[in-house]
Design an enzyme around this catalytic site. Structure first.
Site, PDB file in Angstrom:
ATOM      1  N   CYS A 128       0.794  -0.977  -0.022  1.00 20.57           N
ATOM      2  CA  CYS A 128      -0.125   0.076   0.025  1.00 20.57           C
ATOM      3  C   CYS A 128       0.861   1.355  -0.085  1.00 20.57           C
ATOM      4  O   CYS A 128       1.868   1.472   0.617  1.00 20.57           O
ATOM      5  CB  CYS A 128      -0.832  -0.119   1.086  1.00 20.57           C
ATOM      6  SG  CYS A 128      -1.926   1.492   1.569  1.00 20.57           S
ATOM      7  N   HIS A 170      -8.898  -3.725  -1.975  1.00 25.07           N
ATOM      8  CA  HIS A 170      -8.061  -2.789  -1.246  1.00 25.07           C
ATOM      9  C   HIS A 170      -8.457  -1.389  -1.305  1.00 25.07           C
ATOM     10  O   HIS A 170      -8.411  -0.827  -0.210  1.00 25.07           O
ATOM     11  CB  HIS A 170      -6.488  -2.963  -1.865  1.00 25.07           C
ATOM     12  CG  HIS A 170      -5.415  -2.282  -1.053  1.00 25.07           C
ATOM     13  ND1 HIS A 170      -4.537  -2.808  -0.456  1.00 25.07           N
ATOM     14  CD2 HIS A 170      -5.282  -0.917  -1.231  1.00 25.07           C
ATOM     15  CE1 HIS A 170      -3.470  -1.657  -0.023  1.00 25.07           C
ATOM     16  NE2 HIS A 170      -4.229  -0.632  -0.301  1.00 25.07           N
ATOM     17  N   GLU A 171      -8.912  -0.832  -2.274  1.00 25.92           N
ATOM     18  CA  GLU A 171      -9.335   0.482  -2.382  1.00 25.92           C
ATOM     19  C   GLU A 171     -10.570   0.719  -1.706  1.00 25.92           C
ATOM     20  O   GLU A 171     -10.963   1.909  -1.082  1.00 25.92           O
ATOM     21  CB  GLU A 171      -9.523   1.030  -3.980  1.00 25.92           C
ATOM     22  CG  GLU A 171      -8.178   0.862  -4.469  1.00 25.92           C
ATOM     23  CD  GLU A 171      -6.540   1.457  -3.848  1.00 25.92           C
ATOM     24  OE1 GLU A 171      -6.789   2.357  -3.311  1.00 25.92           O
ATOM     25  OE2 GLU A 171      -5.447   0.973  -4.035  1.00 25.92           O
ATOM     26  N   HIS A 174      -9.962   1.097   1.886  1.00 24.04           N
ATOM     27  CA  HIS A 174      -9.605   2.353   2.297  1.00 24.04           C
ATOM     28  C   HIS A 174     -10.438   3.388   2.777  1.00 24.04           C
ATOM     29  O   HIS A 174     -10.443   4.094   3.518  1.00 24.04           O
ATOM     30  CB  HIS A 174      -8.798   2.951   1.145  1.00 24.04           C
ATOM     31  CG  HIS A 174      -7.220   2.686   1.205  1.00 24.04           C
ATOM     32  ND1 HIS A 174      -6.387   3.028   2.346  1.00 24.04           N
ATOM     33  CD2 HIS A 174      -6.342   2.195   0.173  1.00 24.04           C
ATOM     34  CE1 HIS A 174      -5.192   2.846   2.008  1.00 24.04           C
ATOM     35  NE2 HIS A 174      -5.190   2.169   0.910  1.00 24.04           N
TER      36      HIS A 174
HETATM   37 ZN    ZN Z   1      -3.698   1.204  -0.294  1.00 25.40          ZN
END
Ligand code: ZN
Length: 209
Positions: A128, A170-171, A174
């Protein structure tokens, strides 16, 4: 009724994000300005972001800045809070399982539940931009579907396989205040943070207080 049926069938299709990737990515980042990346410990990364409600020029400019920042940091995906903006939007420029490039953005993303037969876990390494220089293996489904809106507010659905599936998950994480290291065991998390301490990011970051 007929109208609504048409809309539903359109909405259930996936957007095409594999065409004119080079031109689209270039156009975004040439209009945009690269901004430094927030890192683990910055509060904006650890809480849920606000929903996008204004689909205006300011949002389009933010997306351009995100593409510029993503390129500077050599990332394959970037969430708005990674440049300090508290809004649910992410951008991506990422290869899938078959080496096909995908370029796009999603506002207000929601991960769709997968049928059991599509939940095949892949435990590749993940990293990341907000945890610079660290990597750790993390099991995630190798297929993902995200629904949300484009910068005009139109409903969209994006599907991904392999590394791109990992990116979509993953995004989206976030924007709900979760980093991939939050999904690791305590020991693996500590190890990732130690890698970060020992490394030097190759792109500008926002210093934590
Ligand atoms: Zn990330």
């Amino acid at each position: 009724m007929a109208q609504q049926d048409t809309e539903q069938s359109v909405n259930s299709e996936f957007i095409v994000d594999t065409e004119d990737c080079e031109e689209r990515e270039l156009a975004h980042r040439e209009r945009g300005t690269s901004r430094p990346i927030t890192v683990v410990g910055n509060p904006v990364l650890h809480r849920e972001c606000q929903d996008v409600t204004e689909f205006d020029d300011k949002l389009a400019e933010l997306i351009d800045d995100m593409f510029a920042s993503q390129r500077t940091a050599e990332g394959v995906g970037l969430a708005a809070n990674q440049i300090g903006v508290d809004l649910k939007v992410f951008v991506y420029d990422c290869m899938d399982d078959e080496g096909v490039r995908h370029v796009g953005h999603v506002c207000n993303p929601v991960l769709e539940d997968l049928p059991a037969d599509r939940r095949v876990l892949d435990d590749s390494n993940e990293g990341c931009l907000s945890v610079p220089t660290a990597y750790a293996p993390l099991a995630r489904p190798d297929y993902a579907v995200v629904s949300g809106q484009d910068m005009k507010g139109n409903p969209i659905r994006v599907q991904g396989t392999g590394y791109f599936a990992r990116c979509l998950q993953h995004e989206t994480d976030h924007l709900y205040g979760q980093l991939y290291i939050d999904r690791l065991s305590k020991r693996e998390r500590r190890d990732a943070l130690r890698q970060m301490e020992e490394g030097t990011p190759r792109y500008p970051v926002v210093a934590n207080d």
